[in-house]
Design a protein around this motif. Structure first.
Motif: not given
Length: 115
Positions: A57-72, A108-115
């Motif tokens: 929810a913070s937005g400090h990451h790369g593109v999130l996958p299109e999937a249910n976030r609760q399940v992720i 991969a999106w967990w370890a990116t800095d969104g740049r």
């Protein structure tokens, strides 16, 4: 933990969790081995799940996958809690092994800095 790259911050955060578990090792070992005390494992899962949801929810990451976030979040939380259990159950696994494995398994999106 500000001021580092996302992969470095991920490693630091993961190491801090491992340090916490190590500080209270007898308590965690007992609780995770005792089926009557499953609340500790579930508390770990809840904590990691909440952290994952907050991170997404913070937005400090790369593109999130299109999937249910609760399940992720549940997948990440149960995987990390399971890795901790694996570390505690096997004396040949070091704390560094746990940190390396957890960081290697992070999406991969967990370890990116969104740049």
């Amino acid at each position: 933990m500000q001021g580092g790259s996302a992969p470095k911050l991920l490693r630091l955060a993961t190491a801090e969790v491992a340090d916490h578990v190590e500080r209270y090792l007898p308590i965690y070992r007992h609780a995770l081995d005792d089926p009557a005390d499953s609340g500790v494992y579930e508390a770990l899962v809840r904590h990691f799940s909440d952290y994952t949801l907050d991170f997404m929810a913070s937005g400090h990451h790369g593109v999130l996958p299109e999937a249910n976030r609760q399940v992720i979040a549940q997948f990440m939380a149960r995987g990390f809690a399971g890795a901790i259990r694996g570390w505690l159950d096997d004396s040949s696994v070091t704390k560094e092994d746990l940190v390396d494995a957890a960081v290697a398994c992070a999406p991969a999106w967990w370890a990116t800095d969104g740049r």
